[in-house]
Write a protein that holds these residues in place. Structure first.
Motif, PDB file in Angstrom:
ATOM      1  N   VAL A 179       0.831  -1.241  -0.027  1.00 21.41           N
ATOM      2  CA  VAL A 179      -0.040   0.007   0.083  1.00 21.41           C
ATOM      3  C   VAL A 179       0.945   1.161   0.106  1.00 21.41           C
ATOM      4  O   VAL A 179       1.442   1.570   0.944  1.00 21.41           O
ATOM      5  CB  VAL A 179      -0.874  -0.127   1.113  1.00 21.41           C
ATOM      6  CG1 VAL A 179      -2.033   1.064   1.279  1.00 21.41           C
ATOM      7  CG2 VAL A 179      -1.617  -1.420   1.384  1.00 21.41           C
ATOM      8  N   VAL A 180       1.080   1.732  -1.017  1.00 21.92           N
ATOM      9  CA  VAL A 180       1.999   2.830  -1.380  1.00 21.92           C
ATOM     10  C   VAL A 180       1.303   4.348  -1.981  1.00 21.92           C
ATOM     11  O   VAL A 180       0.661   4.184  -2.848  1.00 21.92           O
ATOM     12  CB  VAL A 180       3.278   2.429  -2.520  1.00 21.92           C
ATOM     13  CG1 VAL A 180       4.113   3.636  -2.407  1.00 21.92           C
ATOM     14  CG2 VAL A 180       3.904   1.317  -1.842  1.00 21.92           C
ATOM     15  N   PRO A 181       1.580   5.346  -1.305  1.00 17.91           N
ATOM     16  CA  PRO A 181       1.113   6.669  -1.847  1.00 17.91           C
ATOM     17  C   PRO A 181       1.645   6.887  -3.231  1.00 17.91           C
ATOM     18  O   PRO A 181       2.682   6.404  -3.592  1.00 17.91           O
ATOM     19  CB  PRO A 181       1.321   7.599  -0.730  1.00 17.91           C
ATOM     20  CG  PRO A 181       1.638   6.846   0.336  1.00 17.91           C
ATOM     21  CD  PRO A 181       2.247   5.538   0.091  1.00 17.91           C
ATOM     22  N   ASP A 182       0.850   7.706  -3.981  1.00 15.37           N
ATOM     23  CA  ASP A 182       1.261   7.912  -5.394  1.00 15.37           C
ATOM     24  C   ASP A 182       2.492   8.975  -5.495  1.00 15.37           C
ATOM     25  O   ASP A 182       3.029   9.417  -6.542  1.00 15.37           O
ATOM     26  CB  ASP A 182       0.025   8.592  -6.115  1.00 15.37           C
ATOM     27  CG  ASP A 182      -0.830   7.859  -6.354  1.00 15.37           C
ATOM     28  OD1 ASP A 182      -0.628   6.290  -6.390  1.00 15.37           O
ATOM     29  OD2 ASP A 182      -2.097   8.221  -6.611  1.00 15.37           O
ATOM     30  N   CYS A 183       3.028   9.413  -4.083  1.00 19.01           N
ATOM     31  CA  CYS A 183       4.194  10.313  -4.429  1.00 19.01           C
ATOM     32  C   CYS A 183       5.060   9.797  -3.455  1.00 19.01           C
ATOM     33  O   CYS A 183       5.215   8.900  -2.630  1.00 19.01           O
ATOM     34  CB  CYS A 183       3.750  11.777  -3.647  1.00 19.01           C
ATOM     35  SG  CYS A 183       2.937  11.627  -2.265  1.00 19.01           S
ATOM     36  N   CYS A 184       6.323  10.418  -3.705  1.00 22.71           N
ATOM     37  CA  CYS A 184       7.556  10.031  -2.786  1.00 22.71           C
ATOM     38  C   CYS A 184       7.418  10.539  -1.493  1.00 22.71           C
ATOM     39  O   CYS A 184       7.715  11.776  -1.208  1.00 22.71           O
ATOM     40  CB  CYS A 184       8.922  10.387  -3.709  1.00 22.71           C
ATOM     41  SG  CYS A 184      10.324   9.871  -2.838  1.00 22.71           S
ATOM     42  N   LEU A 185       7.483   9.693  -0.411  1.00 21.68           N
ATOM     43  CA  LEU A 185       7.516  10.143   0.935  1.00 21.68           C
ATOM     44  C   LEU A 185       8.524   9.160   1.808  1.00 21.68           C
ATOM     45  O   LEU A 185       8.927   8.133   1.283  1.00 21.68           O
ATOM     46  CB  LEU A 185       6.174   9.976   1.512  1.00 21.68           C
ATOM     47  CG  LEU A 185       4.972  10.648   0.899  1.00 21.68           C
ATOM     48  CD1 LEU A 185       3.756  10.216   1.456  1.00 21.68           C
ATOM     49  CD2 LEU A 185       5.223  12.213   1.306  1.00 21.68           C
ATOM     50  N   VAL A 186       8.937   9.810   2.843  1.00 24.13           N
ATOM     51  CA  VAL A 186       9.982   9.097   3.814  1.00 24.13           C
ATOM     52  C   VAL A 186       9.007   8.028   4.417  1.00 24.13           C
ATOM     53  O   VAL A 186       7.690   8.236   4.517  1.00 24.13           O
ATOM     54  CB  VAL A 186      10.657  10.131   4.767  1.00 24.13           C
ATOM     55  CG1 VAL A 186      11.409  10.971   4.217  1.00 24.13           C
ATOM     56  CG2 VAL A 186       9.442  10.844   5.583  1.00 24.13           C
ATOM     57  N   ALA A 187       9.538   7.003   5.338  1.00 25.61           N
ATOM     58  CA  ALA A 187       8.919   5.976   5.770  1.00 25.61           C
ATOM     59  C   ALA A 187       7.903   6.233   6.716  1.00 25.61           C
ATOM     60  O   ALA A 187       6.924   5.795   6.732  1.00 25.61           O
ATOM     61  CB  ALA A 187      10.062   5.027   6.393  1.00 25.61           C
TER      62      ALA A 187
END
Length: 131
Positions: free
Chosen positions: A93-101
């Protein structure tokens, strides 16, 4: 004898330097540290204790009541648990943008607790890892 004394003082200096480094990293204002601070502020006391002790925390799906374990990470880190608490199936389950952990884990927590079926509809399913 002089050499040993000098070596001991160098070890003490290095130890103090390492402690200072860890303190400054803990208090740093990096995206990773801010993400973990935000995540920790959203966890319940039980989730926070579990996260501190084991590096993961459990959430209950808002629609199904299923239990999920969110491990530290940004992908393939959500496990659906069976009744006895063993991993049943994994979810990416990963958001559509680049985020930290920390930010990803918070997004996963909120998604599973509030719109579980929509989150899982977009997630990739994988076999649960062996214990």
């Amino acid at each position: 004898m002089f050499w040993l004394g000098r070596q001991a003082s160098e070890c003490e200096w290095r130890a103090r330097a390492v402690v200072g480094l860890f303190r400054s990293a803990r208090n740093a204002n990096t995206p990773e540290v801010r993400g973990l601070r935000l995540l920790r502020s959203w966890l319940s006391p039980a989730q926070l204790a579990q996260f501190d002790a084991k590096g993961h925390f459990d959430v209950v799906g808002g629609e199904s009541g299923k239990k999920y374990r969110i491990k530290f990470g940004i992908c393939a880190n959500v496990l659906e648990l069976s009744e006895d608490g063993t991993p049943k199936v994994g979810w990416c389950v990963v958001p559509d943008c680049c985020l930290v952990a920390g930010d990803v884990m918070l997004a996963q927590k909120i998604a599973l607790e509030t719109f579980e079926s929509a989150a899982l509809a977009k997630a990739n399913k994988f076999g649960a890892p062996a214990r």
